[in-house]
Write a protein that holds these residues in place. Sequence first.
Motif, PDB file in Angstrom:
ATOM      1  N   ILE A 268       1.078  -1.101  -0.130  1.00  0.00           N
ATOM      2  CA  ILE A 268      -0.027  -0.143   0.015  1.00  0.00           C
ATOM      3  C   ILE A 268       0.750   1.255  -0.221  1.00  0.00           C
ATOM      4  O   ILE A 268       1.532   1.337   1.066  1.00  0.00           O
ATOM      5  N   LYS A 269       0.941   1.810  -1.100  1.00  0.00           N
ATOM      6  CA  LYS A 269       1.907   3.172  -1.425  1.00  0.00           C
ATOM      7  C   LYS A 269       1.118   4.571  -0.685  1.00  0.00           C
ATOM      8  O   LYS A 269       0.583   4.957  -1.716  1.00  0.00           O
ATOM      9  N   ALA A 270       1.054   4.632   0.428  1.00  0.00           N
ATOM     10  CA  ALA A 270       0.608   5.916   0.872  1.00  0.00           C
ATOM     11  C   ALA A 270       1.454   7.023   0.953  1.00  0.00           C
ATOM     12  O   ALA A 270       0.968   8.278   1.214  1.00  0.00           O
ATOM     13  N   ALA A 271       2.589   7.040   0.716  1.00  0.00           N
ATOM     14  CA  ALA A 271       3.766   8.000   0.830  1.00  0.00           C
ATOM     15  C   ALA A 271       3.361   8.878  -0.443  1.00  0.00           C
ATOM     16  O   ALA A 271       3.183   8.643  -1.632  1.00  0.00           O
ATOM     17  N   ALA A 272       3.755  10.063  -0.076  1.00  0.00           N
ATOM     18  CA  ALA A 272       3.861  11.226  -1.108  1.00  0.00           C
ATOM     19  C   ALA A 272       5.251  11.506  -1.456  1.00  0.00           C
ATOM     20  O   ALA A 272       6.004  12.219  -0.685  1.00  0.00           O
ATOM     21  N   LEU A 274       8.422  12.746  -3.754  1.00  0.00           N
ATOM     22  CA  LEU A 274       8.869  13.943  -4.654  1.00  0.00           C
ATOM     23  C   LEU A 274       8.887  13.114  -6.100  1.00  0.00           C
ATOM     24  O   LEU A 274       9.757  12.394  -6.127  1.00  0.00           O
ATOM     25  N   ASP A 275       8.384  13.961  -7.008  1.00  0.00           N
ATOM     26  CA  ASP A 275       8.549  13.404  -8.240  1.00  0.00           C
ATOM     27  C   ASP A 275       9.864  13.745  -8.792  1.00  0.00           C
ATOM     28  O   ASP A 275      10.576  13.429  -9.652  1.00  0.00           O
ATOM     29  N   TYR A 276      10.408  14.864  -8.158  1.00  0.00           N
ATOM     30  CA  TYR A 276      11.784  15.630  -8.783  1.00  0.00           C
ATOM     31  C   TYR A 276      12.675  15.624  -7.960  1.00  0.00           C
ATOM     32  O   TYR A 276      12.290  16.074  -6.582  1.00  0.00           O
ATOM     33  N   ILE A 303       8.132   4.587  -7.947  1.00  0.00           N
ATOM     34  CA  ILE A 303       8.230   3.422  -7.337  1.00  0.00           C
ATOM     35  C   ILE A 303       7.046   2.475  -7.627  1.00  0.00           C
ATOM     36  O   ILE A 303       7.072   1.358  -7.959  1.00  0.00           O
ATOM     37  N   LEU A 304       6.038   2.906  -7.499  1.00  0.00           N
ATOM     38  CA  LEU A 304       4.770   2.585  -7.673  1.00  0.00           C
ATOM     39  C   LEU A 304       4.451   1.913  -9.156  1.00  0.00           C
ATOM     40  O   LEU A 304       4.247   0.664  -9.332  1.00  0.00           O
ATOM     41  N   ALA A 305       4.929   2.698  -9.997  1.00  0.00           N
ATOM     42  CA  ALA A 305       4.894   2.313 -11.538  1.00  0.00           C
ATOM     43  C   ALA A 305       5.736   0.959 -11.766  1.00  0.00           C
ATOM     44  O   ALA A 305       5.485   0.209 -12.351  1.00  0.00           O
ATOM     45  N   GLY A 320      -2.544   1.866  -4.493  1.00  0.00           N
ATOM     46  CA  GLY A 320      -1.992   3.286  -4.462  1.00  0.00           C
ATOM     47  C   GLY A 320      -3.031   4.359  -4.071  1.00  0.00           C
ATOM     48  O   GLY A 320      -4.087   4.049  -3.669  1.00  0.00           O
ATOM     49  N   PHE A 321      -2.269   5.507  -3.694  1.00  0.00           N
ATOM     50  CA  PHE A 321      -3.077   6.786  -3.522  1.00  0.00           C
ATOM     51  C   PHE A 321      -2.850   7.680  -4.620  1.00  0.00           C
ATOM     52  O   PHE A 321      -1.804   7.774  -5.228  1.00  0.00           O
ATOM     53  N   ALA A 322      -4.087   8.449  -4.945  1.00  0.00           N
ATOM     54  CA  ALA A 322      -3.737   9.607  -5.794  1.00  0.00           C
ATOM     55  C   ALA A 322      -4.260  10.822  -5.126  1.00  0.00           C
ATOM     56  O   ALA A 322      -5.278  11.133  -4.803  1.00  0.00           O
ATOM     57  N   GLU A 334      -6.754   7.067 -14.210  1.00  0.00           N
ATOM     58  CA  GLU A 334      -5.328   6.974 -15.135  1.00  0.00           C
ATOM     59  C   GLU A 334      -4.094   6.361 -14.418  1.00  0.00           C
ATOM     60  O   GLU A 334      -3.466   5.558 -15.042  1.00  0.00           O
ATOM     61  N   LYS A 335      -4.068   6.824 -13.113  1.00  0.00           N
ATOM     62  CA  LYS A 335      -2.877   6.087 -12.236  1.00  0.00           C
ATOM     63  C   LYS A 335      -3.001   4.593 -12.248  1.00  0.00           C
ATOM     64  O   LYS A 335      -2.155   4.083 -11.934  1.00  0.00           O
ATOM     65  N   LEU A 336      -4.354   4.555 -11.803  1.00  0.00           N
ATOM     66  CA  LEU A 336      -4.469   3.057 -11.460  1.00  0.00           C
ATOM     67  C   LEU A 336      -4.354   2.093 -12.783  1.00  0.00           C
ATOM     68  O   LEU A 336      -3.502   1.259 -12.612  1.00  0.00           O
ATOM     69  N   LYS A 338      -2.409   3.176 -15.527  1.00  0.00           N
ATOM     70  CA  LYS A 338      -0.862   3.207 -15.968  1.00  0.00           C
ATOM     71  C   LYS A 338       0.105   2.289 -14.887  1.00  0.00           C
ATOM     72  O   LYS A 338       1.003   1.837 -15.545  1.00  0.00           O
ATOM     73  N   LYS A 339      -0.097   2.374 -13.641  1.00  0.00           N
ATOM     74  CA  LYS A 339       0.611   1.742 -12.508  1.00  0.00           C
ATOM     75  C   LYS A 339       0.075   0.295 -12.580  1.00  0.00           C
ATOM     76  O   LYS A 339       0.831  -0.060 -11.595  1.00  0.00           O
ATOM     77  N   ASN A 340      -0.749  -0.070 -13.290  1.00  0.00           N
ATOM     78  CA  ASN A 340      -1.230  -1.497 -13.043  1.00  0.00           C
ATOM     79  C   ASN A 340      -1.568  -1.784 -11.500  1.00  0.00           C
ATOM     80  O   ASN A 340      -1.149  -2.853 -11.034  1.00  0.00           O
TER      81      ASN A 340
HETATM   82  N1  CTP Z   1       4.351   7.191  -6.189  1.00  0.00           N
HETATM   83  C1  CTP Z   1       5.586   6.496  -6.307  1.00  0.00           C
HETATM   84  N2  CTP Z   1       6.549   7.209  -6.769  1.00  0.00           N
HETATM   85  C2  CTP Z   1       6.784   8.405  -7.188  1.00  0.00           C
HETATM   86  C3  CTP Z   1       5.435   9.172  -7.349  1.00  0.00           C
HETATM   87  C4  CTP Z   1       4.396   8.520  -6.728  1.00  0.00           C
HETATM   88  O1  CTP Z   1       5.390   5.600  -5.923  1.00  0.00           O
HETATM   89  N3  CTP Z   1       7.899   9.081  -7.724  1.00  0.00           N
HETATM   90  C5  CTP Z   1       3.182   6.686  -5.624  1.00  0.00           C
HETATM   91  C6  CTP Z   1       2.462   7.209  -4.722  1.00  0.00           C
HETATM   92  O2  CTP Z   1       3.031   6.670  -3.289  1.00  0.00           O
HETATM   93  C7  CTP Z   1       0.791   6.991  -4.737  1.00  0.00           C
HETATM   94  C8  CTP Z   1       0.665   7.212  -6.185  1.00  0.00           C
HETATM   95  O3  CTP Z   1       2.123   6.597  -6.805  1.00  0.00           O
HETATM   96  O4  CTP Z   1       0.603   5.834  -4.246  1.00  0.00           O
HETATM   97  C9  CTP Z   1       0.283   8.364  -6.826  1.00  0.00           C
HETATM   98  O5  CTP Z   1       0.992   9.543  -6.447  1.00  0.00           O
HETATM   99  P1  CTP Z   1       0.793  10.987  -6.697  1.00  0.00           P
HETATM  100  O6  CTP Z   1       1.772  11.797  -6.247  1.00  0.00           O
HETATM  101  O7  CTP Z   1      -0.808  11.115  -6.508  1.00  0.00           O
HETATM  102  O8  CTP Z   1       0.734  10.928  -8.371  1.00  0.00           O
HETATM  103  P2  CTP Z   1       2.060  10.946  -9.268  1.00  0.00           P
HETATM  104  O9  CTP Z   1       2.033   9.524  -9.896  1.00  0.00           O
HETATM  105  O10 CTP Z   1       3.340  11.496  -8.663  1.00  0.00           O
HETATM  106  O11 CTP Z   1       1.717  11.877 -10.457  1.00  0.00           O
HETATM  107  P3  CTP Z   1       1.216  13.483 -10.430  1.00  0.00           P
HETATM  108  O12 CTP Z   1       2.414  13.963  -9.386  1.00  0.00           O
HETATM  109  O13 CTP Z   1       1.673  14.240 -12.036  1.00  0.00           O
HETATM  110  O14 CTP Z   1      -0.179  13.809 -10.077  1.00  0.00           O
END
Ligand code: CTP
Length: 399
Positions: A268-272, A274-276, A303-305, A320-322, A334-336, A338-340
């Motif tokens: 269960i990926k509840a973490a937020a 950072l994408d960058y 990580i989730l993808a 996952g969480f969105a 879309e996340k559900l 794409k990330k399977n």
């Molecule tokens: N997640 C992850 N790794 C990342 C980004 C997100 O594992 N680098 C996971 C989060 O833990 C969450 C899910 O993907 O379960 C969706 O995260 P979210 O931040 O809502 O979306 P992103 O995929 O990062 O897309 P965006 O920021 O464009 O909304």
Amino acid sequence: MKGKNVVVGVTGGIAAYKAAELVRLLVKAGAQTRVAMTAHATKFVTPLTFEVLSENRVVWDMWDGQESPMSHITMSQEADLIIIAPATANFIGKIAHGIADDFLSTSIVAATGKMLVCPSMNSRMLSNPAVQENITLLRKRGYTVMAPQEGELACGERGVGRLPEPEQILEQARILLSEHDLSGMKVLVTAGATVEPIDPVRYITNRSSGKMGYALARAAALRGAEVMLVSGPTSLNPPRNVKVFRVKTAAEMRDAVLGHHAECDVVIKAAAVLDYKPRRQSKTKIKKLEEIQSLELVRNPDILAELGRRRSGKRSLLVGFAAETHDLMSNAREKLRKKNLDMIIANDVSREDAGFESDTNAVKIIHRDGRVEELPLMTKEDLADRILDRVKKLWKETA
Ligand code: CTP
């Protein structure tokens, strides 16, 4: 704790004042709470304090004419759990030897539910062989006896003998009352924000507090699952019976998750995350020389993808969480896809009372087959249980 009947038995020690907070927490957690006191306990705290907090009459005198002659039987038999807090040396001795000479001790002799005893006394009294043998006797009979804590005692000495904090007693009570319907399941939860350093004194992060992930890890452990929690930096206390891996950056979280996900049935990926992250991390503090300073960022791994791509035929669930501020449902769907994933919890984080930092959350659960369930605003603890109910159902269906 909803639907559970709990009796708090207060005996005559200085820590009786802490029992007031325990009763408040039990009521807040939804337990139907009644208090019974020994006559000595009423010298430390008045029954009125407990009556107000529990919203129930407090019993301490068997002979005051207000109780039915059988109330010691009914109260103890209705109780799913009796907590003795604080439990004095004298009271422990009485219940270890089946002595029933007041309302509370008589109720315990008649009790059928679980027992939680929380000793609190001077450290020399605690180490007395008679007291230790009485505690051993209680444990042998299946009572849970919490270990008293070390610290400053009411008598001014330091030593072991302090009553555990009310939150810890509540947590132990939750463990005793939980149903263990997830036993045998291995769950990996991620929680909190990740951080990416810019230089030795600055970093970028986001507003995630970790509360939702911690609530999930805690609830899964209470329900008997074996739980690993990969946590970004937070100020939250680690849940009991959970193996915690502390990480800072997305890369560290990725390593921890990829290192352990294969052992788990559910992730269960509840973490937020950072994408960058900054392209370069300065080794020295960046000085303010320019009027406009720009920070170049590069993508972090998703990580989730990656977990979604790695899925094989092995029975597993990926949740996952969105976190969205707009187009909640289409983005989450879309996340559900794409990330399977098997399930995604769509979270409108633009609401004040839901999502980041708040104690409550209101979400929509989207299933792989397209079904959507809308859950009303509730505490993150309650939501954790609702999510785990869905996980449990889905796990059974994949058998
Ligand atoms: N997640 C992850 N790794 C990342 C980004 C997100 O594992 N680098 C996971 C989060 O833990 C969450 C899910 O993907 O379960 C969706 O995260 P979210 O931040 O809502 O979306 P992103 O995929 O990062 O897309 P965006 O920021 O464009 O909304």
